[in-house]
Design a protein around this motif. Structure first.
Motif, mmCIF file in Angstrom:
data_model
loop_
_atom_site.group_PDB
_atom_site.id
_atom_site.type_symbol
_atom_site.label_atom_id
_atom_site.label_comp_id
_atom_site.label_asym_id
_atom_site.label_seq_id
_atom_site.Cartn_x
_atom_site.Cartn_y
_atom_site.Cartn_z
ATOM 1 N N LEU A 42 0.507 -1.295 0.113
ATOM 2 C CA LEU A 42 -0.244 0.244 0.155
ATOM 3 C C LEU A 42 0.975 1.058 0.109
ATOM 4 O O LEU A 42 0.168 2.486 -0.421
ATOM 5 N N TYR A 43 2.338 1.108 0.486
ATOM 6 C CA TYR A 43 2.982 2.139 1.067
ATOM 7 C C TYR A 43 3.586 3.148 -0.719
ATOM 8 O O TYR A 43 4.198 3.731 -0.828
ATOM 9 N N THR A 44 3.972 1.671 -1.202
ATOM 10 C CA THR A 44 4.380 1.680 -2.273
ATOM 11 C C THR A 44 4.157 1.880 -3.023
ATOM 12 O O THR A 44 3.793 2.738 -4.303
ATOM 13 N N GLN A 45 2.527 1.297 -4.012
ATOM 14 C CA GLN A 45 1.467 2.116 -4.696
ATOM 15 C C GLN A 45 1.545 3.633 -4.579
ATOM 16 O O GLN A 45 1.091 4.324 -4.701
ATOM 17 N N PHE A 46 0.919 4.047 -2.865
ATOM 18 C CA PHE A 46 0.654 5.618 -3.003
ATOM 19 C C PHE A 46 1.965 6.400 -3.315
ATOM 20 O O PHE A 46 1.562 7.465 -3.740
ATOM 21 N N LEU A 47 3.428 6.002 -2.720
ATOM 22 C CA LEU A 47 4.162 6.465 -2.918
ATOM 23 C C LEU A 47 4.426 6.939 -4.908
ATOM 24 O O LEU A 47 5.169 7.654 -5.250
ATOM 25 N N ARG A 48 4.057 5.798 -5.645
ATOM 26 C CA ARG A 48 4.157 5.865 -7.364
ATOM 27 C C ARG A 48 3.635 6.640 -7.489
ATOM 28 O O ARG A 48 3.633 7.299 -8.997
ATOM 29 N N SER A 49 2.530 7.624 -7.242
ATOM 30 C CA SER A 49 1.819 8.426 -7.976
ATOM 31 C C SER A 49 1.919 9.324 -8.099
ATOM 32 O O SER A 49 2.350 9.782 -6.361
ATOM 33 N N THR A 50 2.318 10.250 -9.015
ATOM 34 C CA THR A 50 2.396 11.432 -9.150
ATOM 35 C C THR A 50 1.785 11.980 -8.220
ATOM 36 O O THR A 50 2.275 13.499 -8.052
ATOM 37 N N TYR A 51 -0.027 12.203 -8.754
ATOM 38 C CA TYR A 51 -0.852 13.133 -7.814
ATOM 39 C C TYR A 51 -0.800 12.995 -6.136
ATOM 40 O O TYR A 51 -0.661 13.960 -5.851
ATOM 41 N N ASN A 52 -0.691 11.653 -5.940
ATOM 42 C CA ASN A 52 -0.261 11.693 -4.217
ATOM 43 C C ASN A 52 1.171 12.884 -3.575
ATOM 44 O O ASN A 52 1.019 13.195 -2.741
ATOM 45 N N TRP A 53 2.448 12.512 -5.077
ATOM 46 C CA TRP A 53 3.046 13.700 -3.998
ATOM 47 C C TRP A 53 3.022 15.059 -4.341
ATOM 48 O O TRP A 53 3.590 15.803 -3.442
ATOM 49 N N GLU A 54 2.008 15.023 -5.257
ATOM 50 C CA GLU A 54 1.032 16.573 -5.481
ATOM 51 C C GLU A 54 0.592 17.558 -4.043
ATOM 52 O O GLU A 54 0.655 17.854 -3.560
ATOM 53 N N VAL A 55 0.339 16.046 -3.139
ATOM 54 C CA VAL A 55 -0.920 16.352 -2.431
ATOM 55 C C VAL A 55 0.115 16.353 -1.395
ATOM 56 O O VAL A 55 -0.186 17.510 -0.518
ATOM 57 N N ILE A 56 1.026 15.804 -1.045
ATOM 58 C CA ILE A 56 2.175 15.943 0.029
ATOM 59 C C ILE A 56 3.080 17.365 -0.124
ATOM 60 O O ILE A 56 3.046 17.963 1.077
ATOM 61 N N GLN A 57 3.048 17.199 -1.046
ATOM 62 C CA GLN A 57 4.110 18.947 -1.793
ATOM 63 C C GLN A 57 3.226 20.180 -0.925
ATOM 64 O O GLN A 57 3.603 21.108 -0.629
ATOM 65 N N ARG A 58 2.009 19.916 -1.694
ATOM 66 C CA ARG A 58 1.045 21.107 -1.406
ATOM 67 C C ARG A 58 0.831 20.672 0.203
ATOM 68 O O ARG A 58 1.079 22.070 0.811
ATOM 69 N N THR A 59 -0.167 19.951 1.025
ATOM 70 C CA THR A 59 0.472 19.995 2.036
ATOM 71 C C THR A 59 1.808 20.831 3.251
ATOM 72 O O THR A 59 1.315 21.161 3.959
ATOM 73 N N PHE A 60 2.611 20.049 2.385
ATOM 74 C CA PHE A 60 3.857 20.647 3.052
ATOM 75 C C PHE A 60 4.128 21.938 3.086
ATOM 76 O O PHE A 60 4.442 22.839 3.959
ATOM 77 N N ILE A 61 3.972 22.744 1.713
ATOM 78 C CA ILE A 61 4.030 24.060 1.772
ATOM 79 C C ILE A 61 3.061 24.576 1.991
ATOM 80 O O ILE A 61 3.208 26.059 2.755
ATOM 81 N N ILE A 62 1.712 24.452 2.238
ATOM 82 C CA ILE A 62 0.878 25.407 3.344
ATOM 83 C C ILE A 62 1.249 25.684 4.790
ATOM 84 O O ILE A 62 0.775 26.250 5.484
ATOM 85 N N ALA A 63 1.949 24.453 4.991
ATOM 86 C CA ALA A 63 1.994 23.838 6.288
ATOM 87 C C ALA A 63 3.559 25.308 6.438
ATOM 88 O O ALA A 63 3.082 26.219 7.750
ATOM 89 N N ILE A 64 4.202 25.182 5.984
ATOM 90 C CA ILE A 64 5.368 25.741 6.153
ATOM 91 C C ILE A 64 5.176 27.271 5.628
ATOM 92 O O ILE A 64 5.683 28.673 6.561
ATOM 93 N N ILE A 65 4.381 28.057 4.821
ATOM 94 C CA ILE A 65 4.275 29.612 4.149
ATOM 95 C C ILE A 65 3.053 29.406 5.757
ATOM 96 O O ILE A 65 3.653 31.216 6.289
ATOM 97 N N THR A 66 2.166 28.819 6.307
ATOM 98 C CA THR A 66 1.524 29.126 7.647
ATOM 99 C C THR A 66 2.184 29.527 8.488
ATOM 100 O O THR A 66 1.950 30.233 9.347
#
Length: 276
Positions: A42-66
């Motif tokens: 399940l973890y490898t499938q999740f991390l292989r998805s480009t869309y999931n990486w975009e979600v991770i990146q968006r979450t991290f950027i929003i947290a840092i900027i906030t």
């Protein structure tokens, strides 16, 4: 009190933490490890998805900027509050914390009125002829950041006021006598002494923003998912509880790793005597 008595007194609280904190996490993690698709599949499938990486990146950027926004806004306010008289400081502290008595859902819906196409901001911009048509602010990353900053600003102000109250004013006076201007005194005298309070508040804001659900769901909508809303989508909309559990574990690990890095940076930058 000897060490043995202290251990006995702390044991109930320690067991309660294990039962109510770590046991649910273990229950979430076990199905993801023993999935029918294979170990860690399940973890490898999740991390292989480009869309999931975009979600991770968006979450991290929003947290840092906030975190940076509330730090920039909260530091001068906390410095001002801490230098007031005790009675007035208590009143200001109550006013700062007063919005937290209102449910987060209600406060987020208030931002819908402010940020919407017919909201206060767009009406003001159009009245001043700055824009000809309403600007799309709502249901964007910007609206999530604005709502998150508003929610967590009182937390970092409260955290910093306590640290500012413990500052040694004599060091600022000595710096002024030696010719330091206010900006030099701020960055070389005041901020280095507030490292602990700054990073404590920053960690609280970062962790809260990373794991927040209400604000991203209401102000971000379905087009701008973060990890918390992605978990909700997988569990409640798609009924894929295994994927939701895997995403939750990834979110916990990312948050824990980020907070650990922030804590290490805070210790390294702490210039207080005996802690540097």
């Amino acid at each position: 009190m000897n060490k043995k008595s202290a251990v006995y007194l702390l044991l109930p609280a320690f067991l309660a933490v294990l039962v109510f904190t770590f046991y649910p996490l273990i229950q979430i993690a076990i199905p993801t490890l023993n999935s029918k698709q294979g170990f860690l599949r399940l973890y490898t499938q999740f991390l292989r998805s480009t869309y999931n990486w975009e979600v991770i990146q968006r979450t991290f950027i929003i947290a840092i900027i906030t975190m940076l926004i509330v730090l920039i806004l909260g530091l001068p306010v906390s410095l001002w509050i801490a230098r007031q008289k005790r009675s007035f400081r208590q009143v200001l502290s109550v006013l700062i914390l007063f919005p937290m008595l209102t449910n987060a859902v209600v406060r987020n819906f208030a931002w819908i009125i402010i940020l919407g196409k017919n909201g206060v901001i767009n009406q003001t911009l159009m009245a001043l002829h700055i824009v000809k048509s309403p600007v799309s602010i709502l249901y964007t990353d910007t609206s999530i950041i604005v709502g998150s900053a508003y929610l967590f600003l009182p937390i970092i102000i409260t955290s910093l006021v306590g640290s500012v109250s413990e500052l040694n004013i004599e060091t600022e006076e000595a710096a002024a006598v030696l010719g330091a201007n206010p900006w030099t005194s701020l960055f070389k005298i005041i901020i280095p002494q507030l490292t602990t309070g700054i990073f404590t508040g920053s960690i609280l804001v970062f962790a809260g923003t990373m794991t927040a659900y209400t604000t991203p769901q209401i102000l971000g909508g379905n087009r701008h998912l973060v990890m918390s809303t992605l978990i909700y989508q997988q569990a409640m909309t798609l009924s894929n509880w295994d994927n939701a559990s895997a995403i939750a574990i990834v979110l916990i690990l990312i948050s824990a790793l980020s907070m650990t890095i922030l804590r290490l940076i805070g210790k390294k930058l702490d210039r207080r005597p005996g802690l540097a």
